[in-house]
Design a protein around this motif. Structure first.
Motif, PDB file in Angstrom:
ATOM      1  N   ALA A  68       0.729  -1.280   0.118  1.00 37.64           N
ATOM      2  CA  ALA A  68       0.050  -0.014  -0.011  1.00 37.64           C
ATOM      3  C   ALA A  68       0.941   1.283   0.128  1.00 37.64           C
ATOM      4  O   ALA A  68       0.441   2.264  -0.439  1.00 37.64           O
ATOM      5  CB  ALA A  68      -0.853  -0.133   1.165  1.00 37.64           C
ATOM      6  N   ALA A  69       2.091   1.480   0.558  1.00 38.90           N
ATOM      7  CA  ALA A  69       3.082   2.293   0.714  1.00 38.90           C
ATOM      8  C   ALA A  69       4.171   2.476  -0.417  1.00 38.90           C
ATOM      9  O   ALA A  69       4.836   3.259  -0.410  1.00 38.90           O
ATOM     10  CB  ALA A  69       3.465   2.516   1.918  1.00 38.90           C
ATOM     11  N   ARG A  70       3.932   1.363  -1.273  1.00 40.02           N
ATOM     12  CA  ARG A  70       4.996   1.342  -2.190  1.00 40.02           C
ATOM     13  C   ARG A  70       4.702   2.406  -3.472  1.00 40.02           C
ATOM     14  O   ARG A  70       3.551   2.522  -3.823  1.00 40.02           O
ATOM     15  CB  ARG A  70       5.012  -0.110  -2.934  1.00 40.02           C
ATOM     16  CG  ARG A  70       6.220  -0.313  -3.921  1.00 40.02           C
ATOM     17  CD  ARG A  70       6.060  -1.642  -4.549  1.00 40.02           C
ATOM     18  NE  ARG A  70       6.187  -2.831  -3.384  1.00 40.02           N
ATOM     19  CZ  ARG A  70       6.517  -3.974  -3.725  1.00 40.02           C
ATOM     20  NH1 ARG A  70       6.028  -4.335  -4.963  1.00 40.02           N
ATOM     21  NH2 ARG A  70       6.678  -4.678  -2.628  1.00 40.02           N
ATOM     22  N   GLU A  71       5.652   2.940  -3.808  1.00 44.81           N
ATOM     23  CA  GLU A  71       5.565   3.940  -4.996  1.00 44.81           C
ATOM     24  C   GLU A  71       6.844   3.758  -6.126  1.00 44.81           C
ATOM     25  O   GLU A  71       7.925   3.160  -5.620  1.00 44.81           O
ATOM     26  CB  GLU A  71       5.964   5.437  -4.457  1.00 44.81           C
ATOM     27  CG  GLU A  71       4.617   5.895  -3.524  1.00 44.81           C
ATOM     28  CD  GLU A  71       3.296   5.987  -4.400  1.00 44.81           C
ATOM     29  OE1 GLU A  71       3.476   5.901  -5.637  1.00 44.81           O
ATOM     30  OE2 GLU A  71       2.521   6.196  -3.652  1.00 44.81           O
ATOM     31  N   TRP A  72       6.176   3.854  -7.205  1.00 46.63           N
ATOM     32  CA  TRP A  72       7.468   3.328  -8.199  1.00 46.63           C
ATOM     33  C   TRP A  72       8.384   4.343  -8.446  1.00 46.63           C
ATOM     34  O   TRP A  72       9.565   3.885  -8.345  1.00 46.63           O
ATOM     35  CB  TRP A  72       6.549   3.453  -9.701  1.00 46.63           C
ATOM     36  CG  TRP A  72       7.601   2.921 -10.821  1.00 46.63           C
ATOM     37  CD1 TRP A  72       8.072   1.722 -10.963  1.00 46.63           C
ATOM     38  CD2 TRP A  72       7.723   3.449 -12.033  1.00 46.63           C
ATOM     39  NE1 TRP A  72       8.898   1.653 -12.206  1.00 46.63           N
ATOM     40  CE2 TRP A  72       8.608   2.876 -12.786  1.00 46.63           C
ATOM     41  CE3 TRP A  72       7.632   4.940 -12.551  1.00 46.63           C
ATOM     42  CZ2 TRP A  72       9.025   3.322 -14.003  1.00 46.63           C
ATOM     43  CZ3 TRP A  72       7.970   5.401 -13.681  1.00 46.63           C
ATOM     44  CH2 TRP A  72       8.640   4.389 -14.461  1.00 46.63           C
ATOM     45  N   ARG A  73       8.264   5.411  -8.405  1.00 48.15           N
ATOM     46  CA  ARG A  73       9.491   6.639  -8.279  1.00 48.15           C
ATOM     47  C   ARG A  73       9.201   7.881  -7.656  1.00 48.15           C
ATOM     48  O   ARG A  73       7.881   8.115  -7.834  1.00 48.15           O
ATOM     49  CB  ARG A  73       9.793   6.771  -9.815  1.00 48.15           C
ATOM     50  CG  ARG A  73      11.041   7.551 -10.154  1.00 48.15           C
ATOM     51  CD  ARG A  73      11.366   7.695 -11.831  1.00 48.15           C
ATOM     52  NE  ARG A  73      11.397   6.590 -12.376  1.00 48.15           N
ATOM     53  CZ  ARG A  73      11.468   6.365 -13.575  1.00 48.15           C
ATOM     54  NH1 ARG A  73      11.313   7.448 -14.436  1.00 48.15           N
ATOM     55  NH2 ARG A  73      11.604   5.261 -14.254  1.00 48.15           N
ATOM     56  N   GLN A  74      10.109   8.207  -7.017  1.00 51.63           N
ATOM     57  CA  GLN A  74       9.655   9.606  -6.265  1.00 51.63           C
ATOM     58  C   GLN A  74       9.435  10.797  -7.491  1.00 51.63           C
ATOM     59  O   GLN A  74      10.128  10.900  -8.478  1.00 51.63           O
ATOM     60  CB  GLN A  74      10.906   9.984  -5.390  1.00 51.63           C
ATOM     61  CG  GLN A  74      11.512   9.062  -4.524  1.00 51.63           C
ATOM     62  CD  GLN A  74      10.405   9.085  -3.444  1.00 51.63           C
ATOM     63  OE1 GLN A  74       9.846  10.140  -3.137  1.00 51.63           O
ATOM     64  NE2 GLN A  74      10.501   7.994  -2.825  1.00 51.63           N
ATOM     65  N   GLY A  75       8.479  11.516  -6.974  1.00 50.34           N
ATOM     66  CA  GLY A  75       8.191  12.500  -7.939  1.00 50.34           C
ATOM     67  C   GLY A  75       6.741  12.176  -8.502  1.00 50.34           C
ATOM     68  O   GLY A  75       6.186  12.952  -9.274  1.00 50.34           O
ATOM     69  N   GLN A  87       3.667  -4.391 -10.843  1.00 50.87           N
ATOM     70  CA  GLN A  87       4.829  -4.841 -10.516  1.00 50.87           C
ATOM     71  C   GLN A  87       4.819  -5.849  -9.239  1.00 50.87           C
ATOM     72  O   GLN A  87       5.779  -6.546  -8.959  1.00 50.87           O
ATOM     73  CB  GLN A  87       6.005  -4.089 -10.154  1.00 50.87           C
ATOM     74  CG  GLN A  87       6.428  -3.421 -11.557  1.00 50.87           C
ATOM     75  CD  GLN A  87       7.572  -2.176 -11.213  1.00 50.87           C
ATOM     76  OE1 GLN A  87       7.967  -2.050 -10.263  1.00 50.87           O
ATOM     77  NE2 GLN A  87       8.068  -1.435 -12.088  1.00 50.87           N
ATOM     78  N   ALA A  88       3.401  -5.996  -8.672  1.00 51.64           N
ATOM     79  CA  ALA A  88       3.234  -6.670  -7.399  1.00 51.64           C
ATOM     80  C   ALA A  88       3.173  -8.243  -7.919  1.00 51.64           C
ATOM     81  O   ALA A  88       2.530  -8.392  -8.739  1.00 51.64           O
ATOM     82  CB  ALA A  88       2.200  -6.097  -6.765  1.00 51.64           C
ATOM     83  N   THR A  89       3.918  -9.007  -7.113  1.00 49.59           N
ATOM     84  CA  THR A  89       3.810 -10.509  -7.476  1.00 49.59           C
ATOM     85  C   THR A  89       2.588 -11.053  -6.936  1.00 49.59           C
ATOM     86  O   THR A  89       2.088 -10.611  -5.773  1.00 49.59           O
ATOM     87  CB  THR A  89       5.254 -11.095  -7.396  1.00 49.59           C
ATOM     88  OG1 THR A  89       5.353 -11.014  -5.711  1.00 49.59           O
ATOM     89  CG2 THR A  89       6.183 -10.430  -7.892  1.00 49.59           C
ATOM     90  N   ASP A  90       2.265 -12.267  -7.245  1.00 50.24           N
ATOM     91  CA  ASP A  90       1.103 -13.003  -6.489  1.00 50.24           C
ATOM     92  C   ASP A  90       1.641 -13.511  -5.080  1.00 50.24           C
ATOM     93  O   ASP A  90       0.848 -13.389  -4.192  1.00 50.24           O
ATOM     94  CB  ASP A  90       0.780 -14.394  -7.437  1.00 50.24           C
ATOM     95  CG  ASP A  90       0.118 -13.928  -8.416  1.00 50.24           C
ATOM     96  OD1 ASP A  90      -0.113 -12.776  -8.666  1.00 50.24           O
ATOM     97  OD2 ASP A  90       0.008 -14.775  -9.510  1.00 50.24           O
TER      98      ASP A  90
END
Length: 459
Positions: A68-75, A87-90
Motif C-alpha cells: 500500500a505504501a509502495r511507489e514506483w518512483r519519487q516525484g 509490478q506486485a507479484t502473486d
C-alpha cells in the motif's frame, strides 16, 4: 374533377443516427466520464481527507502493508501507484493482502485475457465480414423481393463489419463459428487452470501457522456437553491432541460494563489532550483580564471532567473485576460438578457454541469433516474464522433464529428480483419510440406530430 395521384407529401427524413455515430457518441461521453473519474481518484487518494477511503491499507494502522505504501518512483505522486501495482507479484499479494484479494485480481485478469482473445478473433472476422459483397450484387429478379429492405444499401461501416452484412450460405459466416469455439475453449482452459491454481493456493493457505487453521467452530452443542470437561472427554475418543476448548457465554452485563469502560477511556484521553493543549496555549501577558478568566474557567472545567471520568473509569473497572469473579466462580462450580460425574445442565450464561483448538493441522482438518454426533444437526463443525473477523454477537445463535434469518433473507432477495423487473421493463418500454407512441397521448400517435416523439426518434 380531382384525379387520384400519389401522395405529394415529402418523405420523413430518418433522424435516427447510424450505429457508428451512436457508438462514437457513447465512447466520447462515457470515455470522458471515465477519464474525469480517474483524474479525480488520483488526486483524492493523495489527500488526507479521503486517504482512508481510497487507500485504506496505508491509512489504518492494523491494515498497513508494504504494497500500500509502495511507489514506483519519487516525484510520481499521481500516477506512481500504477506501475507499483503492476509490478506486485502473486506471492506478495498472498502474504500481505490475502487469498481472497488475490483471487479477485486473478479473476479480473482472466476477464482481460478473454477480452484480448476476442480482439484477436476480430482481427480476421471483421475483414471477412467487411469483404462480403452487397445483397443487390448477389441476387437478381424475384430473389431480391424475398430479402428485407434493411439488407439493401448498407453504407454504415459498423454494419458492414458485422455478421449481418453476410448473406445466406456465405462461407464468411464460418469465421463467427470458429471464433465462438475458440473463445469458449480458451475460457474453459483458463477456468481449468485457475481451479488447479486455487487448489494449490488453498492448501498453501491452510498449511500456514495461523490460529484459525488449528481450530474449528462448533455450534449446536447439546446441553449435556456444554462444559470443557465434557467436551474434552467426548472429543478425546477420536483425538488425543486437543490444545484447549473455549465455550462461549452470554454476559450482557459484562459487555455493557466493557462498552462503558471503552467510552470513558476515550473521553478521558480526549480530556487529557484538550487539557495539554489549553495549558500550552495560554493567553499572552498583554491579554485583557476577561480573556484570562475565561481561559482559566475552561481549563478548570476540563480538569473537573477529567477527574470525574477517571473516577467513573476506576469504578467501572472494579465492577468488571467483580463480575468476572462471579462468572468464574459459577463456571468452576459447574466444571467441578461435571468432573464428579453429576448430570447437571449448563448455566444459563453458556451458549451452544465453542472454539476447539488442536495441536496439529491433521486433527483440525479431520475434525471439521467428520460427523461428530449421532443425531443430525448436532455438534456442527465449521472452519474457524480469522480472530479479528469474529462477530461475537452472532456466535451461538439459536437454530430457529439462524435458519429463520436465512429464509427471510432468501425471501427478501427473491421479492427484490421479482419486483425489480417491473420498473426496469417500464423504463425499457419508454426507450422504444413505437411503444412510447402506444402509451403516449392521442395527439402523439402520428409521426412528427409531437416534439417529444421527434426527439425520441432522433436518439
Amino acid at each position: 374533377m380531382s384525379q387520384s395521384t400519389a401522395s405529394d407529401e415529402a418523405p420523413v427524413p430518418d433522424l435516427k443516427p447510424s450505429n457508428s455515430a451512436a457508438l462514437r457518441s457513447v465512447l466520447v461521453f462515457w470515455g470522458g466520464v471515465a477519464l474525469i473519474q480517474f483524474t479525480v481518484f488520483c488526486f483524492l487518494r493523495r489527500s488526507k481527507a479521503f486517504k482512508k477511503i481510497f487507500n485504506v491499507r496505508d491509512s489504518v494502522e492494523k491494515l498497513n502493508c508494504d504494497l500500500a505504501a509502495r511507489e514506483w518512483r519519487q516525484g510520481w505522486d499521481l500516477l506512481g501507484w500504477i506501475p507499483a501495482v503492476l509490478q506486485a507479484t502473486d506471492d506478495e499479494i498472498f502474504e500481505q493482502v490475502g487469498l481472497d484479494g488475490l483471487c479477485y485480481l486473478r479473476t479480473t485478469a482472466m476477464g482481460i485475457k478473454l477480452s484480448l482473445v476476442g480482439c484477436f478473433v476480430a482481427a480476421w472476422s471483421i475483414p471477412a465480414y467487411f469483404s462480403s459483397p452487397k445483397v443487390e450484387e448477389m441476387l437478381q429478379g424475384e430473389a431480391l423481393l424475398q430479402i428485407p429492405r434493411s439488407n439493401f444499401n448498407v453504407t454504415d461501416i459498423l454494419d458492414r463489419m458485422s455478421m449481418g452484412h453476410t448473406y445466406k450460405g456465405d462461407p464468411r459466416m464460418s469465421s463467427g463459428v470458429l471464433a465462438a469455439y475458440l473463445v469458449s475453449f480458451y475460457g474453459m482452459w483458463l477456468l481449468h487452470k485457475e481451479y488447479n491454481w486455487f487448489i494449490i493456493q488453498r492448501h498453501r493457505y491452510l498449511r500456514r501457522k495461523a490460529p484459525q487453521n488449528y481450530a474449528m467452530y462448533v455450534h449446536r452443542i447439546p446441553s449435556t456437553l456444554r462444559s470443557k470437561t465434557a467436551l474434552r472427554e467426548y472429543f478425546s475418543v477420536l483425538f488425543d491432541d486437543i490444545l484447549e476448548i473455549n465455550l462461549l457465554r452470554n454476559v450482557p452485563q459484562l459487555e455493557k460494563l466493557c462498552a462503558k469502560r471503552d467510552k470513558l477511556s476515550s473521553e478521558a484521553k480526549h480530556s487529557e489532550a484538550l487539557l495539554e493543549k489549553l495549558r500550552a496555549e495560554k493567553p499572552s501577558l498583554l491579554s485583557p483580564p476577561l480573556l484570562w478568566q475565561l481561559h482559566k474557567a475552561r481549563e478548570g472545567a476540563v480538569e473537573e471532567k477529567l477527574s470525574r471520568d477517571r473516577a467513573l473509569l476506576a469504578e467501572t473497572n472494579a465492577k468488571i473485576s467483580a463480575r468476572k469473579a462471579e462468572l468464574e466462580a459459577e463456571w468452576e462450580a459447574h466444571e467441578a460438578a461435571v468432573a464428579r460425574g453429576e448430570r447437571v445442565g449448563a448455566p444459563g450464561s453458556v451458549r451452544d457454541a465453542a472454539f476447539v483448538t488442536f495441536k496439529t493441522l491433521k486433527s483440525a482438518t479431520c475434525a471439521r469433516q467428520l460427523a461428530l454426533h449421532e443425531l443430525p444437526h448436532r455438534l456442527v463443525a465449521e472452519e474457524a474464522p480469522v480472530p479479528s473477523h469474529v462477530i461475537w454477537g452472532n456466535c451461538g445463535l439459536h437454530a430457529y433464529r439462524r435458519e429463520g434469518g436465512q429464509v427471510l433473507a432468501m425471501a427478501v432477495t427473491c421479492a427484490i428480483c421479482i419486483f425489480w423487473v417491473i420498473p426496469v421493463t417500464f423504463v425499457a418500454t419508454l426507450q422504444k419510440v413505437d411503444e412510447l407512441k402506444k402509451v403516449g397521448p392521442p395527439g402523439c400517435q402520428a409521426a412528427g406530430s409531437c416534439p417529444l416523439m421527434v426527439a425520441a426518434e432522433a436518439f
